[in-house]
Enzyme design. Structure first.
Site, short mmCIF file in Angstrom:
data_model
loop_
_atom_site.label_atom_id
_atom_site.label_comp_id
_atom_site.label_asym_id
_atom_site.label_seq_id
_atom_site.Cartn_x
_atom_site.Cartn_y
_atom_site.Cartn_z
N ASP A 111 3.74 -13.15 -8.08
CA ASP A 111 4.62 -12.21 -7.21
C ASP A 111 3.98 -11.54 -6.50
O ASP A 111 2.65 -11.10 -6.67
CB ASP A 111 5.33 -11.54 -8.55
CG ASP A 111 6.88 -11.03 -8.11
OD1 ASP A 111 7.04 -11.04 -6.90
OD2 ASP A 111 7.55 -10.46 -9.12
N LYS A 186 5.89 -22.01 -8.68
CA LYS A 186 6.28 -21.25 -9.83
C LYS A 186 7.69 -20.80 -9.57
O LYS A 186 7.73 -19.75 -8.67
CB LYS A 186 5.13 -20.33 -10.42
CG LYS A 186 5.37 -19.54 -11.61
CD LYS A 186 4.40 -18.48 -12.20
CE LYS A 186 4.92 -17.67 -13.06
NZ LYS A 186 3.74 -16.61 -13.65
N ASP A 188 10.51 -18.33 -11.05
CA ASP A 188 10.72 -17.31 -12.24
C ASP A 188 12.24 -17.04 -12.51
O ASP A 188 13.09 -17.79 -12.01
CB ASP A 188 10.13 -16.01 -11.90
CG ASP A 188 9.34 -15.20 -13.06
OD1 ASP A 188 10.06 -15.32 -14.12
OD2 ASP A 188 8.64 -14.36 -12.74
N GLU A 221 11.35 -20.00 -17.14
CA GLU A 221 12.34 -19.45 -17.60
C GLU A 221 12.16 -18.77 -19.11
O GLU A 221 13.24 -18.45 -19.66
CB GLU A 221 13.83 -20.38 -17.53
CG GLU A 221 13.74 -21.46 -18.14
CD GLU A 221 14.41 -21.38 -19.71
OE1 GLU A 221 13.46 -21.11 -20.61
OE2 GLU A 221 15.49 -21.51 -20.01
N TRP A 222 11.12 -18.69 -19.23
CA TRP A 222 10.79 -18.04 -20.56
C TRP A 222 11.05 -18.52 -21.91
O TRP A 222 11.31 -17.71 -22.95
CB TRP A 222 11.10 -16.45 -20.39
CG TRP A 222 10.97 -15.54 -18.80
CD1 TRP A 222 9.80 -15.61 -18.33
CD2 TRP A 222 11.63 -15.04 -18.35
NE1 TRP A 222 9.82 -15.28 -17.19
CE2 TRP A 222 11.13 -14.56 -17.32
CE3 TRP A 222 12.99 -14.39 -18.73
CZ2 TRP A 222 11.58 -13.65 -16.53
CZ3 TRP A 222 13.74 -13.53 -17.93
CH2 TRP A 222 13.15 -13.10 -16.71
N ASP A 225 16.40 -20.81 -22.82
CA ASP A 225 17.65 -21.78 -23.13
C ASP A 225 16.94 -22.97 -23.65
O ASP A 225 17.30 -24.08 -23.34
CB ASP A 225 18.35 -21.78 -21.91
CG ASP A 225 19.74 -22.16 -21.93
OD1 ASP A 225 20.13 -21.97 -23.34
OD2 ASP A 225 20.26 -22.67 -21.12
N ARG A 239 7.90 -22.98 -19.01
CA ARG A 239 7.43 -21.91 -20.10
C ARG A 239 8.48 -21.88 -21.23
O ARG A 239 9.46 -22.05 -21.02
CB ARG A 239 7.63 -20.67 -19.35
CG ARG A 239 6.56 -20.14 -18.29
CD ARG A 239 5.43 -19.33 -19.00
NE ARG A 239 5.77 -18.10 -19.77
CZ ARG A 239 5.89 -16.93 -18.95
NH1 ARG A 239 5.67 -17.12 -17.64
NH2 ARG A 239 6.23 -15.97 -19.57
N ASP A 243 6.12 -13.68 -21.61
CA ASP A 243 4.73 -13.45 -21.07
C ASP A 243 3.94 -12.94 -21.98
O ASP A 243 4.07 -12.14 -23.15
CB ASP A 243 4.88 -12.21 -20.06
CG ASP A 243 5.57 -12.34 -18.78
OD1 ASP A 243 6.46 -13.52 -18.85
OD2 ASP A 243 5.54 -11.42 -17.96
C1 GLA Z 1 7.63 -12.76 -15.13
C2 GLA Z 1 6.81 -13.95 -15.36
C3 GLA Z 1 5.27 -13.63 -14.91
C4 GLA Z 1 4.85 -13.12 -13.68
C5 GLA Z 1 5.82 -11.93 -13.41
C6 GLA Z 1 5.54 -11.47 -12.06
O1 GLA Z 1 7.29 -11.72 -15.98
O2 GLA Z 1 6.91 -14.53 -16.52
O3 GLA Z 1 4.60 -14.83 -15.72
O4 GLA Z 1 5.24 -14.22 -12.83
O5 GLA Z 1 7.27 -12.09 -13.75
O6 GLA Z 1 6.54 -10.51 -11.64
#
Ligand code: GLA
Length: 432
Positions: A111, A186, A188, A221-222, A225, A239, A243
């Site tokens: 980012d 990547k 997000d 997408e962490w 889902d 992902r 984080d």
């Molecule tokens: C999210 C992503 C991180 C990183 C930050 C950047 O939190 O999960 O890996 O890319 O955004 O803002």
């Protein structure tokens, strides 16, 4: 520095009673796995332990990430303090340290690379203060070093640091990335307007494919889902968690969360427990060794997240371990998993996974606060207890035992992790 534990070996001769190959849950198993991991040698529980029934059901067909991607990403160390100088110097360092040769070829900008607004034509623009030469020039620089350039965007209207996102701009943004020579995206999940990931991530895949350039698609997408259940057809990695941060608590929690989805990884599509924190200072040498070992065993993307221009010798020694990297990059592509726990709160752990050529990787991970002896029993590994194996220690770079049956144990320091390669010798002991 880490002390190496002592390896004690228990030999036990057990007659193998049955030689029937059993398929897990009655489902057809992929031939390449069946061929190698059958009796004699491997137990009837093998396919249940490693849940091979889903192996290979997902393979994103863009030819990329046949083994987990390796490289570097700017976020964990630099956050928004990035510039073309940092990226170029990092590319130089990957080459000069030899890490590039070991497979760390992706140089990924996270980012904060773009201006807060699109230009009048609706295009994304590199921040002229920090990236004055633009992304194309940076991609050219990185390519000249034999490396690949990665960029970052978001399946929402803004990135997490409130730069423009690519939702509803997928086609144009993908074209722009391709025209710059970008090799990796990547993608997000911030500012997503509450639209389901299943609806927001596929359009970018389609747009990337339409460019005709091979661009590795890393979904971020962490895990919200349960992406392992559907993302294999959409991304080269996804992902599985929130984080990571540079602490033992975060790293161990994430390892466990990612473990849950082991059955869904395979060549072309990998579970992503987030980038490496090795070398960022928040964990001990032993903890970082465990972090790197378990990420390698779990077939996680290995994206170094420290300042490689200024790495310590210890950090370099960890991330450059060729034998551990080879586990991660093994052609079979089966994610290893936690196969046994014992001790208070389950802190003595055995993690293991199948590797090509009928081998197994075994990690003895001490998550207790004191040194303990950890035993890997063949039963837990999916081996017949009579099977005789040779054992190589992947951190000591030594063959430590041969002709071992039934189990082996090692003394492991607090929070440390030992890693071994087990090679079954011809057939089972009962046959010899
Ligand atoms: C999210 C992503 C991180 C990183 C930050 C950047 O939190 O999960 O890996 O890319 O955004 O803002």
């Amino acid at each position: 520095m880490a002390r190496s534990g002592t390896l004690s070996v228990h030999l036990l001769l057990v007659i193998s009673l049955s030689a029937i190959v059993v398929a897990a849950g009655g489902r057809a198993l992929p031939l390449n796995l069946l061929r190698g991991f059958e009796r004699p040698g491997f137990s009837r529980s093998f396919h249940r332990i490693y849940d091979t029934s889903k192996y290979g059901i997902f393979q994103l067909n863009n030819g990329l990430a046949q083994t987990p991607q390796m490289g570097w990403n700017s976020w964990n160390f630099f956050a928004c303090n990035i510039s073309e100088t940092v990226i170029k110097e990092t590319a130089d360092a990957l080459v000069s340290t030899g890490l590039a040769k070991l497979g760390y070829v992706h140089v990924n900008i996270d980012d904060c690379w773009s201006t807060p607004k699109r230009n009048a034509k609706g295009e994304l623009v590199a921040d002229p203060k920090t990236f004055p030469s633009g992304i194309k020039a940076l991609a050219d620089y990185v390519h000249k070093q034999g490396l690949k350039l990665g960029i970052y965007s978001d399946a929402g209207i803004y990135t997490c640091q409130v730069r423009p996102g690519s939702l509803y701009h997928e086609e144009n943004d993908a074209k722009q990335f391709a025209s710059w020579g970008v090799d990796y995206l990547k993608y997000d999940n911030c500012y997503n307007l509450g639209i389901k990931p299943k609806d927001r991530y596929p359009p970018m895949l389609k747009a990337l494919n339409a460019t005709g350039r091979q661009i590795l698609y890393s979904m971020c997408e962490w895990g919200v889902d349960d992406p392992a259940l559907w993302a294999g057809k959409i991304g080269n990695s996804w992902r599985t968690t929130d984080d990571i941060n540079d602490t033992w608590a975060s790293m161990t929690t994430i390892a466990d969360l990612n473990d849950k989805w082991a059955a869904y990884a395979g060549p072309g599509g990998w579970n992503d427990p987030d980038m490496l924190e090795v070398g960022n200072g928040g964990m001990t040498y032993q903890e970082y060794r465990a972090h790197f070992s378990i990420w390698a065993l779990m077939k996680a993307p290995l994206l170094v997240g420290c300042d490689v221009r200024n790495m310590t010798a210890e950090t370099y020694q960890l991330v450059s371990n060729e034998e551990v990297i080879a586990v991660n990059q093994d052609s079979l592509g089966v994610q290893g998993r936690k196969v046994n726990v014992s001790g208070t709160g389950g802190c003595s752990q055995v993690w293991a996974g199948p590797l090509s050529r009928r081998r197994l990787v075994v990690a003895l991970w001490n998550r207790c606060s004191k040194a303990v002896s950890i035993t890997a029993a063949w039963e837990a590994l999916g081996l017949d207890s009579s099977t005789s194996v040779s054992i190589r220690d992947l951190w000591q770079h030594k063959d430590v035992a041969e002709d071992v049956a039934s189990s082996f144990s090692a003394q492991v320091d607090a929070h440390d992790c030992h890693m071994y390669m087990l090679t079954p010798q011809t057939g089972s002991r009962a046959e010899i």
